[in-house]
Motif scaffolding. Structure first.
Motif, PDB file in Angstrom:
ATOM      1  N   UNK A  30       0.836  -1.201   0.000  1.00 17.89           N
ATOM      2  CA  UNK A  30       0.000   0.000   0.000  1.00 17.89           C
ATOM      3  C   UNK A  30       0.868   1.247   0.000  1.00 17.89           C
ATOM      4  N   UNK A  31       0.240   2.348  -0.409  1.00 15.73           N
ATOM      5  CA  UNK A  31       0.886   3.657  -0.333  1.00 15.73           C
ATOM      6  C   UNK A  31       0.089   4.504   0.644  1.00 15.73           C
ATOM      7  N   UNK A  32       0.721   5.018   1.622  1.00 15.78           N
ATOM      8  CA  UNK A  32       0.036   5.861   2.599  1.00 15.78           C
ATOM      9  C   UNK A  32       0.208   7.325   2.222  1.00 15.78           C
ATOM     10  N   UNK A  33       0.859   8.126   3.028  1.00 16.00           N
ATOM     11  CA  UNK A  33       1.016   9.535   2.680  1.00 16.00           C
ATOM     12  C   UNK A  33       1.847   9.697   1.415  1.00 16.00           C
ATOM     13  N   UNK A  34       1.462  10.659   0.593  1.00 13.88           N
ATOM     14  CA  UNK A  34       2.256  11.052  -0.567  1.00 13.88           C
ATOM     15  C   UNK A  34       2.436  12.562  -0.510  1.00 13.88           C
ATOM     16  N   UNK A  35       3.483  13.029  -1.146  1.00 12.91           N
ATOM     17  CA  UNK A  35       3.714  14.466  -1.084  1.00 12.91           C
ATOM     18  C   UNK A  35       4.605  14.968  -2.187  1.00 12.91           C
ATOM     19  N   UNK A  36       4.604  16.272  -2.304  1.00  9.65           N
ATOM     20  CA  UNK A  36       5.483  16.979  -3.234  1.00  9.65           C
ATOM     21  C   UNK A  36       6.405  17.898  -2.439  1.00  9.65           C
ATOM     22  N   UNK A  37       7.648  17.903  -2.856  1.00 11.12           N
ATOM     23  CA  UNK A  37       8.670  18.767  -2.275  1.00 11.12           C
ATOM     24  C   UNK A  37       9.370  19.449  -3.432  1.00 11.12           C
ATOM     25  N   UNK A  38      10.091  20.525  -3.133  1.00  7.11           N
ATOM     26  CA  UNK A  38      10.847  21.180  -4.186  1.00  7.11           C
ATOM     27  C   UNK A  38      12.184  21.677  -3.657  1.00  7.11           C
ATOM     28  N   UNK A  39      13.110  21.818  -4.581  1.00  7.94           N
ATOM     29  CA  UNK A  39      14.437  22.319  -4.229  1.00  7.94           C
ATOM     30  C   UNK A  39      14.898  23.286  -5.297  1.00  7.94           C
ATOM     31  N   UNK A  40      15.068  24.528  -4.894  1.00 14.69           N
ATOM     32  CA  UNK A  40      15.582  25.558  -5.791  1.00 14.69           C
ATOM     33  C   UNK A  40      17.106  25.586  -5.700  1.00 14.69           C
ATOM     34  N   UNK A  45      15.756  21.459   0.262  1.00 16.33           N
ATOM     35  CA  UNK A  45      14.481  20.919  -0.184  1.00 16.33           C
ATOM     36  C   UNK A  45      13.398  21.322   0.820  1.00 16.33           C
ATOM     37  N   UNK A  46      12.241  21.741   0.286  1.00 16.22           N
ATOM     38  CA  UNK A  46      11.161  22.183   1.154  1.00 16.22           C
ATOM     39  C   UNK A  46       9.845  21.503   0.787  1.00 16.22           C
ATOM     40  N   UNK A  47       8.973  21.423   1.774  1.00 15.86           N
ATOM     41  CA  UNK A  47       7.656  20.840   1.582  1.00 15.86           C
ATOM     42  C   UNK A  47       6.801  21.740   0.698  1.00 15.86           C
ATOM     43  N   UNK A  48       6.076  21.118  -0.224  1.00 15.22           N
ATOM     44  CA  UNK A  48       5.069  21.833  -1.008  1.00 15.22           C
ATOM     45  C   UNK A  48       3.684  21.453  -0.488  1.00 15.22           C
ATOM     46  N   UNK A  49       3.383  20.161  -0.523  1.00 11.57           N
ATOM     47  CA  UNK A  49       2.069  19.693  -0.084  1.00 11.57           C
ATOM     48  C   UNK A  49       2.113  18.192   0.162  1.00 11.57           C
ATOM     49  N   UNK A  55      -7.150  11.262   1.790  1.00  8.99           N
ATOM     50  CA  UNK A  55      -7.372  12.528   1.090  1.00  8.99           C
ATOM     51  C   UNK A  55      -7.195  13.789   1.907  1.00  8.99           C
ATOM     52  N   UNK A  56      -6.718  13.667   3.117  1.00  8.56           N
ATOM     53  CA  UNK A  56      -6.445  14.869   3.911  1.00  8.56           C
ATOM     54  C   UNK A  56      -5.191  15.549   3.375  1.00  8.56           C
ATOM     55  N   UNK A  57      -5.297  16.843   3.138  1.00  7.88           N
ATOM     56  CA  UNK A  57      -4.192  17.573   2.517  1.00  7.88           C
ATOM     57  C   UNK A  57      -3.563  18.577   3.488  1.00  7.88           C
ATOM     58  N   UNK A  58      -2.318  18.897   3.166  1.00 10.02           N
ATOM     59  CA  UNK A  58      -1.568  19.895   3.940  1.00 10.02           C
ATOM     60  C   UNK A  58      -0.685  20.651   2.960  1.00 10.02           C
ATOM     61  N   UNK A  59      -0.610  21.975   3.114  1.00  7.68           N
ATOM     62  CA  UNK A  59       0.163  22.800   2.196  1.00  7.68           C
ATOM     63  C   UNK A  59       1.118  23.709   2.947  1.00  7.68           C
ATOM     64  N   UNK A  60       2.252  23.980   2.316  1.00  8.02           N
ATOM     65  CA  UNK A  60       3.105  25.050   2.804  1.00  8.02           C
ATOM     66  C   UNK A  60       2.353  26.363   2.608  1.00  8.02           C
ATOM     67  N   UNK A  61       2.571  27.298   3.514  1.00  6.05           N
ATOM     68  CA  UNK A  61       1.798  28.543   3.495  1.00  6.05           C
ATOM     69  C   UNK A  61       1.888  29.277   2.161  1.00  6.05           C
ATOM     70  N   UNK A  62       3.070  29.294   1.562  1.00  6.36           N
ATOM     71  CA  UNK A  62       3.255  30.069   0.336  1.00  6.36           C
ATOM     72  C   UNK A  62       2.554  29.437  -0.869  1.00  6.36           C
ATOM     73  N   UNK A  63       2.102  28.191  -0.735  1.00  7.25           N
ATOM     74  CA  UNK A  63       1.440  27.499  -1.830  1.00  7.25           C
ATOM     75  C   UNK A  63      -0.081  27.460  -1.680  1.00  7.25           C
TER      76      UNK A  63
END
Length: 122
Positions: A30-40, A45-49, A55-63
């Motif tokens: 199974x796959x539990x939490x999934x997420x997107x991160x980014x690195x400039x 590397x920082x959390x995006x969402x 289906x519960x979601x969480x976002x970085x404030x700037x996104x």
């Protein structure tokens, strides 16, 4: 072997939109939490969402309000819809999945994709 493969990165003008996809393949329970991160460049590397298996979601404030994370559990795929893109959104975007390999594993294991480049520039 479990693989996460991102796609959808591109060069886009400021104010534009992109949709990233990340598909998981291989043998797992199974796959539990999934997420997107980014690195400039030059940054950590920082959390995006993130999104849970229910289906519960969480976002970085700037996104918040610009990006939307979603998933299709039947396809083992997570998406990131990005609107109103800004030059500061330029980064390599990585997908992460917390994966349970077998039904009797007590823990999830973190798997990362190879990243997809998003460049926001006129």
């Amino acid at each position: 072997q479990v693989q996460l493969v991102e796609s959808g990165g591109a060069l886009v003008q400021p104010g534009g939109s992109l949709r990233l996809s990340c598909a998981a393949s291989g043998r797992f329970f199974s796959i539990n939490d999934m997420g997107w991160y980014r690195q400039a460049p030059g940054k950590e590397r920082e959390l995006v969402a993130t999104i849970t298996s229910v289906g519960t979601t969480n976002y970085a404030d700037s996104m918040k309000g610009r990006f939307t994370i979603s998933r299709d559990s039947a396809k083992n795929t997570v998406y990131l819809q990005m609107n109103s893109l800004k030059p500061e959104d330029t980064a390599v975007y990585y997908c992460k999945g917390m994966i349970r390999l077998t039904g009797w594993d007590p823990d999830d294991y973190a798997y990362w994709g190879q990243g997809t480049q998003v460049t926001v520039s006129s």
